[in-house]
Design a protein around this motif. Structure first.
Motif, PDB file in Angstrom:
ATOM      1  N   VAL A 111       0.854  -1.153  -0.190  1.00  0.00           N
ATOM      2  CA  VAL A 111      -0.037   0.005  -0.090  1.00  0.00           C
ATOM      3  C   VAL A 111       0.887   1.505  -0.147  1.00  0.00           C
ATOM      4  N   GLU A 112       1.890   1.052   0.675  1.00  0.00           N
ATOM      5  CA  GLU A 112       2.867   2.352   0.796  1.00  0.00           C
ATOM      6  C   GLU A 112       3.530   2.674  -0.582  1.00  0.00           C
ATOM      7  N   ILE A 113       3.908   1.499  -1.108  1.00  0.00           N
ATOM      8  CA  ILE A 113       4.499   1.698  -2.501  1.00  0.00           C
ATOM      9  C   ILE A 113       3.750   2.187  -3.507  1.00  0.00           C
ATOM     10  N   ARG A 114       2.368   1.921  -3.324  1.00  0.00           N
ATOM     11  CA  ARG A 114       1.363   2.299  -4.412  1.00  0.00           C
ATOM     12  C   ARG A 114       0.822   3.759  -4.240  1.00  0.00           C
ATOM     13  N   SER A 115       1.170   4.245  -3.142  1.00  0.00           N
ATOM     14  CA  SER A 115       0.474   5.730  -2.799  1.00  0.00           C
ATOM     15  C   SER A 115       1.964   6.773  -2.589  1.00  0.00           C
ATOM     16  N   LYS A 116       1.729   7.969  -2.866  1.00  0.00           N
ATOM     17  CA  LYS A 116       2.634   9.022  -3.057  1.00  0.00           C
ATOM     18  C   LYS A 116       2.644   9.818  -1.786  1.00  0.00           C
ATOM     19  N   SER A 117       1.460  10.124  -1.434  1.00  0.00           N
ATOM     20  CA  SER A 117       1.087  11.076  -0.173  1.00  0.00           C
ATOM     21  C   SER A 117       0.410  10.584   0.823  1.00  0.00           C
ATOM     22  N   ARG A 118       0.291  11.072   1.987  1.00  0.00           N
ATOM     23  CA  ARG A 118      -0.502  10.530   3.331  1.00  0.00           C
ATOM     24  C   ARG A 118      -1.959  10.600   3.086  1.00  0.00           C
ATOM     25  N   ASP A 119      -2.382  11.741   2.242  1.00  0.00           N
ATOM     26  CA  ASP A 119      -3.999  11.508   1.807  1.00  0.00           C
ATOM     27  C   ASP A 119      -4.084  10.364   0.867  1.00  0.00           C
ATOM     28  N   GLU A 120      -3.496  10.266  -0.006  1.00  0.00           N
ATOM     29  CA  GLU A 120      -3.398   9.149  -1.213  1.00  0.00           C
ATOM     30  C   GLU A 120      -3.584   7.665  -0.455  1.00  0.00           C
ATOM     31  N   ARG A 121      -2.710   7.533   0.717  1.00  0.00           N
ATOM     32  CA  ARG A 121      -2.207   6.491   1.378  1.00  0.00           C
ATOM     33  C   ARG A 121      -3.708   6.187   2.454  1.00  0.00           C
ATOM     34  N   ALA A 122      -4.153   7.161   2.740  1.00  0.00           N
ATOM     35  CA  ALA A 122      -5.305   7.018   3.720  1.00  0.00           C
ATOM     36  C   ALA A 122      -6.391   6.546   2.762  1.00  0.00           C
ATOM     37  N   LEU A 123      -6.747   7.114   1.672  1.00  0.00           N
ATOM     38  CA  LEU A 123      -7.706   6.648   0.777  1.00  0.00           C
ATOM     39  C   LEU A 123      -7.565   5.488   0.283  1.00  0.00           C
ATOM     40  N   LEU A 124      -6.215   4.946   0.030  1.00  0.00           N
ATOM     41  CA  LEU A 124      -6.002   3.434  -0.574  1.00  0.00           C
ATOM     42  C   LEU A 124      -6.395   2.619   0.558  1.00  0.00           C
ATOM     43  N   VAL A 125      -5.894   2.822   1.911  1.00  0.00           N
ATOM     44  CA  VAL A 125      -6.258   1.949   2.977  1.00  0.00           C
ATOM     45  C   VAL A 125      -7.777   1.802   3.291  1.00  0.00           C
ATOM     46  N   HIS A 126      -8.457   2.783   3.044  1.00  0.00           N
ATOM     47  CA  HIS A 126      -9.831   2.637   3.417  1.00  0.00           C
ATOM     48  C   HIS A 126     -10.403   1.920   2.225  1.00  0.00           C
ATOM     49  N   GLU A 127     -10.050   2.017   0.859  1.00  0.00           N
ATOM     50  CA  GLU A 127     -10.618   1.221  -0.125  1.00  0.00           C
ATOM     51  C   GLU A 127     -10.070  -0.108  -0.078  1.00  0.00           C
ATOM     52  N   VAL A 128      -8.890  -0.611   0.641  1.00  0.00           N
ATOM     53  CA  VAL A 128      -8.797  -1.970   0.670  1.00  0.00           C
ATOM     54  C   VAL A 128      -9.440  -2.534   1.703  1.00  0.00           C
ATOM     55  N   VAL A 129      -9.892  -1.717   2.960  1.00  0.00           N
ATOM     56  CA  VAL A 129     -10.332  -2.249   4.118  1.00  0.00           C
ATOM     57  C   VAL A 129     -11.994  -2.474   3.461  1.00  0.00           C
ATOM     58  N   VAL A 130     -12.428  -1.404   2.958  1.00  0.00           N
ATOM     59  CA  VAL A 130     -13.687  -1.731   2.374  1.00  0.00           C
ATOM     60  C   VAL A 130     -14.067  -2.776   1.523  1.00  0.00           C
ATOM     61  N   GLU A 131     -13.200  -3.177   0.411  1.00  0.00           N
ATOM     62  CA  GLU A 131     -13.114  -4.082  -0.571  1.00  0.00           C
ATOM     63  C   GLU A 131     -13.182  -5.717   0.437  1.00  0.00           C
ATOM     64  N   GLN A 132     -12.143  -5.735   1.353  1.00  0.00           N
ATOM     65  CA  GLN A 132     -12.082  -6.990   1.995  1.00  0.00           C
ATOM     66  C   GLN A 132     -13.235  -7.141   2.894  1.00  0.00           C
ATOM     67  N   VAL A 133     -13.877  -6.005   3.526  1.00  0.00           N
ATOM     68  CA  VAL A 133     -14.924  -6.401   4.492  1.00  0.00           C
ATOM     69  C   VAL A 133     -16.076  -6.629   3.608  1.00  0.00           C
ATOM     70  N   ALA A 134     -16.238  -6.237   2.307  1.00  0.00           N
ATOM     71  CA  ALA A 134     -17.248  -6.533   1.338  1.00  0.00           C
ATOM     72  C   ALA A 134     -17.201  -7.948   0.936  1.00  0.00           C
ATOM     73  N   GLU A 135     -16.086  -8.545   0.575  1.00  0.00           N
ATOM     74  CA  GLU A 135     -15.549  -9.865   0.357  1.00  0.00           C
ATOM     75  C   GLU A 135     -16.159 -10.794   1.408  1.00  0.00           C
ATOM     76  N   LEU A 136     -15.626 -10.453   2.814  1.00  0.00           N
ATOM     77  CA  LEU A 136     -16.128 -11.013   3.822  1.00  0.00           C
ATOM     78  C   LEU A 136     -17.574 -11.403   4.204  1.00  0.00           C
ATOM     79  N   LEU A 137     -18.382 -10.230   4.025  1.00  0.00           N
ATOM     80  CA  LEU A 137     -19.693 -10.161   4.042  1.00  0.00           C
ATOM     81  C   LEU A 137     -20.757 -10.520   2.928  1.00  0.00           C
TER      82      LEU A 137
END
Length: 151
Positions: A111-137
């Motif tokens: 995730v850190e490698i694919r994001s350039k800034s802290r804001d971009e990283r926060a957005l990518l982390v949230h997307e990953v968490v949402v995708e994994q929760v969606a898969e789980l549910l």
């Protein structure tokens, strides 16, 4: 001419051992005296701690809407296990088993490698968490978080 015999040193075997001195500085007295930054300054937090906080913020945001996520264990790991020939995942999820709770894993380094800034990283982390929760549910990411993909 007789040479005087110097007195013998005192017998130190009966004395208790001296306490070792704690060195707080280097031998020339120019070493660091304390931490570079106080604990409340962002400089003193590690990248791992900052990343973990991003994941926890995202989880708290989702738990308000999905209370059943309180039983899910969220983990942050450095890197995923190596699987030759596959793309590197940003996260993963494991359904609950007999004695094990359901788990959502976010991999920090990809995730850190694919994001350039802290804001971009926060957005990518949230997307990953949402995708994994969606898969789980068993739901779509848009139904887990209506703002998914809009930020």
């Amino acid at each position: 001419m007789d040479t005087p015999v110097p007195p013998s040193p005192p017998d130190r075997s009966t004395e208790p051992p001296a306490e070792p001195r704690v060195r707080r500085r280097d031998r020339h007295g120019r070493g660091m005296r304390g931490p570079v930054a106080p604990p409340q300054v962002p400089l003193s937090t590690s990248r791992g701690d900052t990343f973990r906080d991003l994941v926890l913020d995202s989880v708290e945001r989702l738990e308000r809407r999905w209370p059943q996520l309180a039983d899910v264990e969220f983990l942050v790991l450095e890197v995923p296990p190596a699987v030759p020939g596959e793309t590197v995942p940003l996260g993963g999820s494991v359904a609950a088993e007999k004695n094990e709770p359901a788990r959502v894993v976010v991999y920090r380094r990809p995730v850190e490698i694919r994001s350039k800034s802290r804001d971009e990283r926060a957005l990518l982390v949230h997307e990953v968490v949402v995708e994994q929760v969606a898969e789980l549910l068993g739901l779509s990411p848009e139904s887990v978080d209506p703002r998914y993909g809009q930020d």
